[in-house]
Design a protein around this motif. Structure first.
Motif: not given
Length: 512
Positions: A209-212, A319-322, A383-391
């Motif tokens: 749930x984070x950018x690589x 933490x991951x961003x989810x 739908x999962x919103x993670x990383x930059x998409x989440x922000x």
């Protein structure tokens, strides 16, 4: 809760101090027919941790002990409980495996022929697939070749990771080399097309749930090697939702649980443990098991203070961003009549469904799936919103979020009912939760795991005399970052605390 359950079985008395107003950590149920949180019904969906693999033996064993059924998440055989001697899913050399970068639902291979179609977006193109070969046939040859080359590089790197995985006794020179790079820096040079680069991003989102760019290559190699999980990770869901597990345990010890009692101070010494909560209440015990993600642990004032490597390590586990956002249709899972499984993947989307500059090549939605409840009376797409998409997504007003989601589902299913059926919505952004501050788990950036002092701090569960740290984030073995790891680590902490009290011949009381 697994630790408390085990300690009671060992004859210990326990007191649970829960920071939030509910038990379950990063599992959370919502009944989509009523909107009630923390429910255990056949109409619940999970807003947090959800799936179990057949290899998640501790979680499945606990479900059996508590009388909780699990069922196939694909709904191929909905409602089937899993007996203790259940055979592992049949596989054969003729059955196709998903490529290493696949970020979709990992259902058992022998169910593939029973599944409906998954939707894949590659820019303006939309195609359907059921099998790995159909997925690869829908992508450009150059993207597939690039990803295959990247997979070969991963295989070569995995050869330098110890077969003992998290049980490795010491940091080696090869670990140091692998930990110097991020997952992105190692693989990006092997990928040139936007589609293959986005596939890599989606894969790492699915794991961290984070950018690589933010995640250590070594940390993800442990995952690719199978050190954290194995088997079809998406095979089972829990009837009543995964929060049914801690809630069932809690039902048998209600007088031992203090909700809304975040611990602010934990003092350990020769006379035992003193825990002081936010409202000033003090609890005394002979040992304590501390659980929670790194941000929550860092909010506790330990006396004596945590050793420097322990405190520094926790600061280096972001933490991951989810976020999960669900569209709930009272008409049921109507997409199935279209021959669709409800799963949607994307590597590129039109501008209206993409991030703004400077990330305009990134799709806003990269993974959605059928998350309907056990009853199937209501249809749910999550739908999962993670990383930059989440922000970016969280910067939008709720109405805009919902309009974008239904428009995307309309495009994906090629059916206006996605909008005209007027779904309701439910969402939970874990970064907003004060005692979580993210999900799925705490991950490792480059340059942390390969520091011997941090590795030793990670391996040591007892942080002070009779004070044990446990959880999915800290589990040193199979299940790290999963529900399985949370349960295994809780059981291990209970056993160690019990053994320590036996060896010191002190009283029964433990804080969890």
């Amino acid at each position: 809760m697994a630790a408390a359950h085990r300690l009671l079985a060992l004859g210990r008395s326990v007191q649970i101090l829960e920071a939030t107003d509910h038990v379950g950590g990063r599992t959370r149920n919502v009944d989509v027919s009523t909107g009630q949180l923390d429910a255990v019904t056949d109409d619940v969906i999970e807003l947090g941790g959800t799936w179990l693999s057949p290899e998640h033996s501790a979680a499945l064993a606990l479900c059996r002990e508590l009388g909780i059924a699990v069922y196939n998440a694909s709904f191929v055989s909905s409602g089937s409980a899993v007996p203790e001697d259940a055979p592992r899913p049949h596989t054969s050399c003729s059955e196709e495996a998903w490529p290493w970068w696949f970020w979709g639902s990992d259902y058992p291979k022998d169910q593939t022929h029973l599944l409906k179609n998954t939707v894949f977006h590659d820019g303006v193109r939309r195609f359907l697939f059921r099998t790995p070969s159909e997925l690869l046939a829908g992508l450009t040859r150059s993207s597939v070749q690039e990803l295959q080359m990247a997979g070969k590089a991963i295989d070569d790197a995995i050869a330098n990771v110890s077969d003992s995985c998290w049980d490795a006794g010491e940091v080696t020179a090869s670990w140091r080399h692998l930990d110097e790079e991020s997952t992105w820096s190692f693989l990006n040079g092997k990928l040139s097309s936007q589609a293959s680069k986005q596939a890599l991003r989606n894969c790492i989102h699915n794991k961290n749930a984070q950018e690589p760019e933010a995640v250590s290559l070594l940390y993800n190699l442990l995952s690719f090697k199978g050190c954290n999980s194995a088997g079809p990770d998406s095979q089972f869901r829990v009837r009543g939702g995964t929060q049914a597990i801690p809630m069932t345990i809690a039902a048998g010890m209600r007088d031992k649980i203090a909700l809304g009692s975040p611990v602010q101070m934990l003092q350990s010494g020769s006379t035992g443990i003193i825990a002081r909560t936010l409202n000033g209440t003090e609890y005394r015990a002979r040992a304590a098991i501390v659980t929670g993600p790194p941000p929550a642990i860092l909010g506790i004032n330990f006396d004596p203070p945590l050793r420097a490597p322990d405190a520094q390590l926790l600061q280096r586990m972001p933490m991951g961003t989810s976020l999960k956002i669900a569209a709930v249709y009272r008409q049921g899972p109507w997409w199935r009549e279209l021959g669709l499984q409800g799963d949607i993947l994307a590597t590129a989307l039109p501008k209206e469904f993409s991030l703004p500059e400077p990330d305009s090549e990134m799709p806003l939605f990269v993974q959605c799936l059928d998350h309907s409840p056990f009853s199937q009376r209501l249809g749910v797409i999550v739908c999962f919103m993670e990383g930059r998409q989440n922000l970016h997504f969280m910067s939008l007003a709720a109405q805009e979020q919902q309009s974008l989601l239904t428009a995307f589902l309309k495009r994906s299913f090629n059916d206006s009912r996605a909008e005209t059926f007027q779904p309701s919505f439910v969402a939970l952004n874990w970064a907003d939760q004060p005692y979580a501050r993210g999900a799925y788990t705490g991950f490792f950036p480059p340059g942390v795991l390969s520091i011997p002092e941090y590795w030793e701090a990670f391996r040591e569960m007892e942080k002070a005399p009779n004070v044990f740290l446990a959880g999915a984030d800290y589990h040193r073995g199979f299940g790290n970052g999963y529900i399985e790891g949370a349960i295994r680590d809780g059981l291990l902490a209970a056993e160690r605390a019990h053994a320590r009290l036996l060896s010191s011949q002190v009283g029964q009381e433990l804080l969890v």
